[in-house]
Design an enzyme around this catalytic site. Structure first.
Site, PDB file in Angstrom:
ATOM      1  N   ASN A  62      38.861  46.822  36.427  1.00 12.37           N
ATOM      2  CA  ASN A  62      39.398  46.710  37.785  1.00 12.37           C
ATOM      3  C   ASN A  62      40.533  45.698  37.747  1.00 12.37           C
ATOM      4  O   ASN A  62      40.293  44.497  37.643  1.00 12.37           O
ATOM      5  CB  ASN A  62      38.262  46.248  38.726  1.00 12.37           C
ATOM      6  CG  ASN A  62      38.759  45.949  40.127  1.00 12.37           C
ATOM      7  OD1 ASN A  62      39.877  46.298  40.495  1.00 12.37           O
ATOM      8  ND2 ASN A  62      37.916  45.290  40.918  1.00 12.37           N
ATOM      9  N   TRP A  63      41.750  46.208  37.831  1.00 14.36           N
ATOM     10  CA  TRP A  63      42.911  45.314  37.692  1.00 14.36           C
ATOM     11  C   TRP A  63      43.245  44.566  38.974  1.00 14.36           C
ATOM     12  O   TRP A  63      44.131  43.726  39.000  1.00 14.36           O
ATOM     13  CB  TRP A  63      44.145  46.120  37.216  1.00 14.36           C
ATOM     14  CG  TRP A  63      44.018  46.664  35.827  1.00 14.36           C
ATOM     15  CD1 TRP A  63      42.955  46.503  34.975  1.00 14.36           C
ATOM     16  CD2 TRP A  63      44.976  47.452  35.116  1.00 14.36           C
ATOM     17  NE1 TRP A  63      43.197  47.146  33.782  1.00 14.36           N
ATOM     18  CE2 TRP A  63      44.440  47.739  33.848  1.00 14.36           C
ATOM     19  CE3 TRP A  63      46.235  47.952  35.430  1.00 14.36           C
ATOM     20  CZ2 TRP A  63      45.115  48.499  32.889  1.00 14.36           C
ATOM     21  CZ3 TRP A  63      46.921  48.714  34.491  1.00 14.36           C
ATOM     22  CH2 TRP A  63      46.368  48.973  33.223  1.00 14.36           C
ATOM     23  N   LYS A  64      42.581  44.914  40.042  1.00 13.53           N
ATOM     24  CA  LYS A  64      42.805  44.261  41.347  1.00 13.53           C
ATOM     25  C   LYS A  64      44.306  44.252  41.695  1.00 13.53           C
ATOM     26  O   LYS A  64      45.031  45.144  41.277  1.00 13.53           O
ATOM     27  CB  LYS A  64      42.200  42.852  41.342  1.00 13.53           C
ATOM     28  CG  LYS A  64      40.759  42.852  40.854  1.00 13.53           C
ATOM     29  CD  LYS A  64      40.053  41.569  41.103  1.00 13.53           C
ATOM     30  CE  LYS A  64      38.650  41.658  40.515  1.00 13.53           C
ATOM     31  NZ  LYS A  64      37.832  40.513  40.830  1.00 13.53           N
TER      32      LYS A  64
ATOM     33  N   HIS B  33      33.680  47.324  46.620  1.00 17.13           N
ATOM     34  CA  HIS B  33      33.802  46.089  45.829  1.00 17.13           C
ATOM     35  C   HIS B  33      33.563  44.897  46.764  1.00 17.13           C
ATOM     36  O   HIS B  33      33.928  44.933  47.938  1.00 17.13           O
ATOM     37  CB  HIS B  33      35.193  46.012  45.197  1.00 17.13           C
ATOM     38  CG  HIS B  33      35.302  44.898  44.203  1.00 17.13           C
ATOM     39  ND1 HIS B  33      35.541  43.597  44.577  1.00 17.13           N
ATOM     40  CD2 HIS B  33      35.156  44.890  42.852  1.00 17.13           C
ATOM     41  CE1 HIS B  33      35.552  42.836  43.497  1.00 17.13           C
ATOM     42  NE2 HIS B  33      35.319  43.583  42.439  1.00 17.13           N
TER      43      HIS B  33
ATOM     44  N   GLU C 168      35.035  42.207  47.129  1.00 17.44           N
ATOM     45  CA  GLU C 168      36.237  41.685  47.786  1.00 17.44           C
ATOM     46  C   GLU C 168      36.595  42.544  48.996  1.00 17.44           C
ATOM     47  O   GLU C 168      37.078  42.037  50.007  1.00 17.44           O
ATOM     48  CB  GLU C 168      37.399  41.623  46.774  1.00 17.44           C
ATOM     49  CG  GLU C 168      37.193  40.483  45.788  1.00 17.44           C
ATOM     50  CD  GLU C 168      37.792  40.700  44.416  1.00 17.44           C
ATOM     51  OE1 GLU C 168      38.672  41.574  44.258  1.00 17.44           O
ATOM     52  OE2 GLU C 168      37.371  39.994  43.476  1.00 17.44           O
TER      53      GLU C 168
ATOM     54  N   GLU D 132      27.160  44.156  40.963  1.00 23.64           N
ATOM     55  CA  GLU D 132      28.029  42.994  40.767  1.00 23.64           C
ATOM     56  C   GLU D 132      27.555  41.828  41.641  1.00 23.64           C
ATOM     57  O   GLU D 132      27.918  41.759  42.816  1.00 23.64           O
ATOM     58  CB  GLU D 132      29.465  43.357  41.147  1.00 23.64           C
ATOM     59  CG  GLU D 132      30.046  44.485  40.332  1.00 23.64           C
ATOM     60  CD  GLU D 132      31.556  44.387  40.272  1.00 23.64           C
ATOM     61  OE1 GLU D 132      32.078  44.307  39.169  1.00 23.64           O
ATOM     62  OE2 GLU D 132      32.200  44.348  41.336  1.00 23.64           O
TER      63      GLU D 132
ATOM     64  N   GLY E 119      34.471  36.633  38.837  1.00 26.56           N
ATOM     65  CA  GLY E 119      35.635  35.764  38.706  1.00 26.56           C
ATOM     66  C   GLY E 119      35.285  34.289  38.621  1.00 26.56           C
ATOM     67  O   GLY E 119      36.149  33.425  38.724  1.00 26.56           O
TER      68      GLY E 119
ATOM     69  N   SER F 175      32.075  38.550  35.338  1.00 25.59           N
ATOM     70  CA  SER F 175      32.438  37.694  34.196  1.00 25.59           C
ATOM     71  C   SER F 175      31.984  38.242  32.846  1.00 25.59           C
ATOM     72  O   SER F 175      31.561  37.476  31.972  1.00 25.59           O
ATOM     73  CB  SER F 175      31.925  36.262  34.406  1.00 25.59           C
ATOM     74  OG  SER F 175      32.490  35.718  35.584  1.00 25.59           O
TER      75      SER F 175
ATOM     76  N   GLY G 270      36.614  42.705  35.531  1.00 34.37           N
ATOM     77  CA  GLY G 270      37.771  42.215  36.284  1.00 34.37           C
ATOM     78  C   GLY G 270      38.728  41.486  35.354  1.00 34.37           C
ATOM     79  O   GLY G 270      39.506  42.096  34.617  1.00 34.37           O
ATOM     80  N   GLY G 271      38.646  40.164  35.347  1.00 31.71           N
ATOM     81  CA  GLY G 271      39.587  39.322  34.597  1.00 31.71           C
ATOM     82  C   GLY G 271      39.837  39.775  33.170  1.00 31.71           C
ATOM     83  O   GLY G 271      40.990  39.871  32.730  1.00 31.71           O
TER      84      GLY G 271
HETATM   85  C1  PEP Z   1      35.117  42.486  39.432  1.00 32.56           C
HETATM   86  O1  PEP Z   1      35.907  42.013  40.224  1.00 32.56           O
HETATM   87  O2  PEP Z   1      34.698  43.650  39.593  1.00 32.56           O
HETATM   88  C2  PEP Z   1      34.675  41.660  38.320  1.00 32.56           C
HETATM   89  C3  PEP Z   1      33.578  41.998  37.699  1.00 32.56           C
HETATM   90  O3  PEP Z   1      35.444  40.564  38.024  1.00 32.56           O
HETATM   91  P1  PEP Z   1      35.263  39.549  36.782  1.00 32.56           P
HETATM   92  O4  PEP Z   1      34.964  40.374  35.563  1.00 32.56           O
HETATM   93  O5  PEP Z   1      36.562  38.828  36.697  1.00 32.56           O
HETATM   94  O6  PEP Z   1      34.115  38.656  37.133  1.00 32.56           O
END
Ligand code: PEP
Length: 250
Positions: free
Chosen positions: A9-11, A95, A97, A167, A173, A213, A234-235
């Protein structure tokens, strides 16, 4: 056997040139691994380009969101048909967010799920509790509610297009990851909840991804758990080396 899936997920990251760079690095590092699906979710503006750039690759493209309506006066929104018209057949919905910042409710998400399925799209449906809810030991209740309200109205046939991503919001994050045991415990609970409503045959077919993470250093032990079928990343999905190391963790 359930699909194994690693989705990035590149957001709201990467302009067109950065998207081109990242896709080209991912393509160079990608090693086909039977039974493992690799998906990237760039921003809306880069979906068409990404789809074109990955045309001869097995890497798939997902959108990060969509509107529940089919068309009309919804300034700034993007419909399922707009997505499918550029080749996108997968969408991430719910998600944390979107839930927290954009106030998307379970009821709205159920409508978005319906709209995606009507357009024959696959849905990566996110669920997960916040830190205070886990501390209050309400995490199972919260996740069950999200599943019931967002997905339990679907028919067995419609479930074929559903992928779940657990999640925990406190792990997104933050650098803090749920332990493999915490992930397994919740994934088993999710599968049991689906099984109680729809039967074990269907529940055993649903891929349940963990997100929060995930990094090259912890992916293997998380993915080794029985009910963890991959990750929503994500990251770490913004660096080709890290993302592909996670994809190769199976
Ligand atoms: C996400 O936003 O779906 C996510 C899992 O982020 P991260 O891996 O950065 O925690």
């Amino acid at each position: 056997m359930r699909d194994k899936i690693v989705a990035g997920n590149w957001k709201m990251n990467n302009d067109l040139a950065q998207t081109e760079d990242l896709l080209s690095n991912i393509k160079n590092l990608y090693k086909e691994n039977e039974g493992v699906r690799v998906i990237v979710a760039p921003s809306f503006t880069n979906l068409y380009h990404s789809f074109e750039s990955l045309r001869n690759s097995k890497i798939e493209v997902a959108a990060q969101n969509m509107n529940e309506n089919s068309e009309g006066a919804f300034t700034g929104e993007v419909s399922a048909r707009m997505l499918t018209s550029v080749g996108v057949k997968i969408v991430i919905l719910g998600h944390s967010e979107r839930r927290a910042i954009f106030k998307e409710t379970d009821e709205l998400l159920a409508k978005k799920v319906d709209a995606a399925l009507e357009n024959d799209m696959e849905v990566i449906f996110c669920c997960g509790e916040e830190l205070n809810e886990r501390k209050a030991e309400k995490h199972f209740e919260i996740v069950k509610q999200q599943l019931e309200k967002g997905l339990f109205h679907l028919s067995e046939e419609q479930w074929e297009k559903i992928i779940i991503a657990y999640e925990p919001v406190w792990a997104i994050g933050t650098g803090e990851t749920a332990s493999p045991e915490q992930a397994q415990e919740m994934h088993a609970f999710i599968r049991k909840s689906i099984s109680e409503k729809f039967g074990s045959e269907l529940a055993n077919k649903i891929a349940i991804l963990y997100g929060g993470s995930v990094k090259p250093g912890n992916a293997q032990e998380i993915f080794a758990k029985e009910d963890v079928d991959g990750g929503l990343i994500g990251g770490a999905s913004l660096k080709a080396e890290d993302f592909m190391a996670i994809a190769n963790a199976f």
